[in-house]
Design a protein around this motif. Structure first.
Motif, PDB file in Angstrom:
ATOM      1  N   ARG A  97       0.863  -1.181   0.000  1.00 34.93           N
ATOM      2  CA  ARG A  97       0.000   0.000   0.000  1.00 34.93           C
ATOM      3  C   ARG A  97       0.900   1.231   0.000  1.00 34.93           C
ATOM      4  N   ASN A  99       2.791   4.856  -0.323  1.00 35.83           N
ATOM      5  CA  ASN A  99       2.563   6.247   0.086  1.00 35.83           C
ATOM      6  C   ASN A  99       3.462   7.119  -0.787  1.00 35.83           C
ATOM      7  N   ARG A 109      -0.888   7.422   1.448  1.00 36.65           N
ATOM      8  CA  ARG A 109      -1.751   6.583   0.615  1.00 36.65           C
ATOM      9  C   ARG A 109      -1.903   7.105  -0.817  1.00 36.65           C
ATOM     10  N   TYR A 133      -5.898   2.595  -1.105  1.00 39.18           N
ATOM     11  CA  TYR A 133      -5.657   1.328  -0.428  1.00 39.18           C
ATOM     12  C   TYR A 133      -5.524   0.192  -1.439  1.00 39.18           C
ATOM     13  N   TYR A 134      -6.029   0.419  -2.652  1.00 43.77           N
ATOM     14  CA  TYR A 134      -5.749  -0.497  -3.758  1.00 43.77           C
ATOM     15  C   TYR A 134      -4.701   0.146  -4.657  1.00 43.77           C
ATOM     16  N   TYR A 264      -0.648  -2.352  11.417  1.00 42.89           N
ATOM     17  CA  TYR A 264      -0.234  -0.968  11.625  1.00 42.89           C
ATOM     18  C   TYR A 264       0.671  -0.822  12.848  1.00 42.89           C
ATOM     19  N   MET A 288      -5.453  -7.934   5.984  1.00 39.38           N
ATOM     20  CA  MET A 288      -6.090  -7.213   4.879  1.00 39.38           C
ATOM     21  C   MET A 288      -6.528  -8.236   3.839  1.00 39.38           C
ATOM     22  N   TRP A 290      -8.788  -8.166   0.236  1.00 40.89           N
ATOM     23  CA  TRP A 290      -9.553  -7.340  -0.702  1.00 40.89           C
ATOM     24  C   TRP A 290      -9.643  -7.975  -2.082  1.00 40.89           C
ATOM     25  N   ARG A 319     -13.054  -4.439   0.548  1.00 39.19           N
ATOM     26  CA  ARG A 319     -11.985  -4.852   1.451  1.00 39.19           C
ATOM     27  C   ARG A 319     -12.515  -5.132   2.845  1.00 39.19           C
ATOM     28  N   TRP A 321     -10.445  -5.019   6.489  1.00 37.69           N
ATOM     29  CA  TRP A 321      -9.148  -4.661   7.060  1.00 37.69           C
ATOM     30  C   TRP A 321      -9.236  -4.823   8.575  1.00 37.69           C
ATOM     31  N   THR A 563      -6.122   9.746   9.419  1.00 36.92           N
ATOM     32  CA  THR A 563      -6.448   8.360   9.110  1.00 36.92           C
ATOM     33  C   THR A 563      -5.709   7.423  10.050  1.00 36.92           C
ATOM     34  N   SER A 565      -3.815   5.064   9.053  1.00 38.26           N
ATOM     35  CA  SER A 565      -2.485   4.841   8.487  1.00 38.26           C
ATOM     36  C   SER A 565      -1.522   5.967   8.832  1.00 38.26           C
TER      37      SER A 565
END
Length: 743
Positions: A97, A99, A109, A133-134, A264, A288, A290, A319, A321, A563, A565
């Motif tokens: 994922r 960033n 993200r 996230y995808y 996380y 995760m 998805w 998804r 998560w 978020t 994340s």
């Protein structure tokens, strides 16, 4: 001639059948068709890739299939090391994922860039919830194209940072296929295959790939930490061309899925120094899971003077998560426990996270949340290119129109667990507690107009983009909690390129940047806006290529969202915050040259350098974890001052070897000082990683190639981030060997 991303798409769209009564006639007709294809590519080229000097304005970089295959990377973060002006916050070590930011835009993200696959927006909900996230599986990608500044004006809605376009494999002219099998450390496995052909007027391609690994982290008391990803793609096309009109219809269907045992939760500094690959027992259920599907129907038509490409598309992403949220005692935060393990009750809670003590009472129970979400996006877009002469000047007119709808539905729930002898035990059999059920939906119409003219040695390009967005937020559990709003904005841009000689030129550009707010944000939350400037020079004498661009992004308002994340301890998850005026500026430079060491051995070298600086222009106090108490002059988090990638290779007839060295300077992780934030003053250390790759052609090439690679050959591991919750390691050394064959 190298192909751009768009060129690769068009190549797939204009394949014509070859039917002849004898071999000579067939060869002539194939030659004619390919010549027409090349002519079409020249008409719609975005980035010029001929051997001569590129004369387009704006900053744009293209990485072709040959370069992608050199290191066989599965991680987009490593691929983008060869693109200047890219700032990245690594997270899981595999790039699951990413960033990604450009020119200092927040990398969180990848939500500030316009992320596309084959020219179609591919983030789950680009307007309503742009956090990606995808991310497309880069092992199946055949080209990567990056646009920054005025070059990105055609690819909204996000024009502050720029656009990233990934191209998939085109349908081949003739029968063609390939197989790629690889294995390596930490249970790494890759199986990739494709096959396609064009028969008369009909073309097809099927491609499938699976990549998996056991992971490099070790979970306390045992458990999985790896991932398993698969991707499937089908393309079909049919040629409708007549004598005077090129015309083709193509259908593309894709399906992707991932199961990854990611978390996380990171480590305390002490535990990281003792074992950087450790994972705490409390993360054993983090998962995760998805699926993503996409459909694209394309109609392409070309005459002597114009080209029109129309695409209708649909993307669905779903998804689950599951992740550790924290303790039932909401006064004790995960990031605070990890950042300050000796403070107050933190030692006691930390022992529970490690599974070394059992939880006692309600406060010490662990809360695990499933941030389940469903996304969709669909729309239709048309792009037209027209060549005309007006007032004795040749114009290249480009016009685009897109109607787009996307939506996110949140279905967040939580369950409560006790820690018992290193294992999580669910407290009750009751249904999970609903915590966040809402939806955000956007309907957007966007249009762009761009005109390029050439006056002797000067090429001028002027354009404008319009974004017209209607947005709605609805709390699914409270009919009275809703919000509707609209946004209307025009985003102009202009660029120029002056050709001083056949080898040397100068470029300049300026454009307005914009990132819309999400539907749930209150009207007082401002959109992100900036004026972006760039000036530079470009050189190409056929042997040496070089480019240097100075950029300056003048933000009238920088915004960010809170978020999980980003280690969110905010009142409302996904709430957006404004920071006001910010300046981000720097230098992007690239240079490459190939030395002929002998008649059979070449040594290509390539260097990519980025210098970046940032500065908040206003004083403010924010509970957004990455900001805190900010004073004018403070820097933007996760933006290294220096980045350098140097690649050197050796190649001969049947073998090649390359060494890539990537340096990323230290990065601050919180802008301000003074707030009681867990990571105030923390920073990542500078990191230098060296990757090696080599391949050897078996026999005369018909028997395939063996390749060998080592990522991080010196096994250098540093903290790449303290977010979301604790120190996270870079990927350690990974050795891999593979075999691939094309037929």
């Amino acid at each position: 001639m190298k192909k751009t991303v768009i060129a690769s798409i068009v190549s797939a769209l204009i394949v014509s059948p070859v039917m002849a009564s004898d071999d000579d006639e067939k060869k002539v007709r194939v030659s004619q068709e390919k010549t027409a294809n090349e002519k079409l590519v020249e008409k719609i080229r975005i980035i010029g890739h001929s051997d001569g000097l590129r004369t387009e304005g704006g900053s744009a970089t293209f990485i072709d299939e040959t370069e992608l295959e050199r290191f066989e990377y599965d991680d987009i973060n490593r691929i983008l090391a060869n693109v200047p002006g890219v700032n990245i916050r690594q997270e899981d070590g595999y790039g699951l994922r990413p960033n990604i930011g450009f020119r200092g835009a927040t990398p969180e993200r990848s939500k500030k860039i316009a992320l596309m696959e084959d020219g179609i927006l591919i983030a789950p909900a680009p307007y309503s919830a742009s956090a990606a996230y995808y991310f497309p599986m880069v092992s199946r990608i055949t080209g990567v194209e990056v646009f920054k500044g005025p070059a990105s004006i055609k690819y909204g809605p996000n024009t502050v940072a720029g656009a990233l376009n990934l191209t998939t494999r085109p349908i081949p002219y003739d029968k063609a296929g390939g197989v790629d099998i690889a294995g390596g450390a930490d249970g790494y496995q890759k199986l990739h295959g494709y096959y396609g052909a064009t028969d008369n007027k009909f073309g097809y391609l099927f491609e499938a790939i699976n990549v998996q690994a056991d992971g490099f982290k070790n979970l306390d008391f045992g458990g999985e930490t790896g991932f398993d990803k698969s991707s499937y793609m089908l393309k079909l096309n049919y040629d409708l061309s007549s004598k005077d009109l090129e015309q083709l219809v193509e259908f593309k269907a894709g399906y992707d899925e991932e199961v990854s045992h990611e978390t996380y939760l990171g480590l305390t500094e002490e535990d990281f120094n003792a074992d950087s690959n450790r994972r705490y027992a409390a993360t054993q259920n983090d998962l995760m899971d998805w699926t993503h599907s996409n459909l694209v129907l394309t109609h392409f038509i070309q005459s002597k003077d114009f080209t029109v490409t129309t695409r209708a598309y649909r993307n669905d992403f779903e998804r689950s998560w599951n992740k550790l949220n924290g303790f039932n005692d909401t006064s004790v935060k995960l990031d605070s426990i990890i950042a300050k393990p000796e403070q107050g009750l933190h030692p006691e809670y930390l022992e529970i996270l490690k599974g070394q003590n059992d939880s006692e009472g309600n406060n010490q129970a662990l809360v695990l949340g499933d941030n389940a979400r469903e996304y969709f996006s669909h729309g239709i877009q048309t792009d037209l290119t027209h060549q005309l002469t007006f007032a004795g000047v040749e114009h290249k007119i480009e016009v685009g129109l897109r109607y787009h709808v996307d939506e996110i539905k949140r279905m967040h729930t939580t369950d409560v667990f006790d820690m018992r002898s290193g294992q999580l035990v669910k407290r009750t059999t009751d249904a999970p507690t609903e915590t966040d059920f809402n939806s955000e939906k956007s309907t957007a119409v966007s249009v762009y107009f761009q005109d390029s003219v050439t006056l002797d040695d000067l090429t001028l390009t002027a354009g404008i983009r319009g974004e017209f967005i209607d947005a709605r937020y609805q709390d699914s559990k409270d009919a009275n909690d809703w919000l509707e709003k609209e946004s209307r904005i025009w985003l102009p841009g202009i660029s120029a390129f002056y050709k001083a000689s056949n080898e040397l030129g100068f470029l300049f550009g300026v454009n307005k940047g914009y990132v819309p707010t999400s539907p749930m944000q209150k009207p007082e939350t401002k959109a992100e806006e900036s004026i972006n400037y760039e000036i530079g020079t470009r050189y190409n004498d056929g042997e040496t290529k070089a480019e240097a661009i100075v950029f300056f992004n003048d933000f009238s308002n920088l915004k960010e969202s809170c978020t999980f994340s980003a280690s969110a301890n905010c009142t409302v998850i996904d709430e957006e915050y404004n920071a006001g005026q910010v300046d981000i500026y720097g230098l992007e430079a690239t240079a490459s040259h190939t030395f002929a060491l002998s008649d059979s051995i070449d040594m290509p070298i390539n260097a990519v350098y980025t210098y970046s600086k940032s500065e908040f222009k206003e004083n403010f106090v924010s509970d957004f974890p990455l900001w805190g108490t900010v004073e004018a002059g403070d820097e933007v988090p996760y933006l290294p001052e220096h980045q350098l990638t140097f690649t050197i290779g050796l190649s001969a007839n049947r073998w090649q070897a390359s060494l890539l060295t990537k340096y990323v300077g230290e990065m601050i992780e919180t802008a301000g000082e003074g707030n009681d934030l867990s990571y105030v003053g923390s920073k990542t250390e500078a990191l230098t990683v060296v990757d090696f790759s080599a391949s050897h052609q078996i026999g005369d090439g018909d028997d395939g190639d063996i390749y060998f690679k080592v990522d991080n050959i010196f096994d250098t591991v540093e903290i790449i981030s303290h977010r979301p919750y604790g120190a996270r390691p870079s990927k350690p050394r990974q050795v891999m060997i593979g075999y691939k064959i094309s037929f």
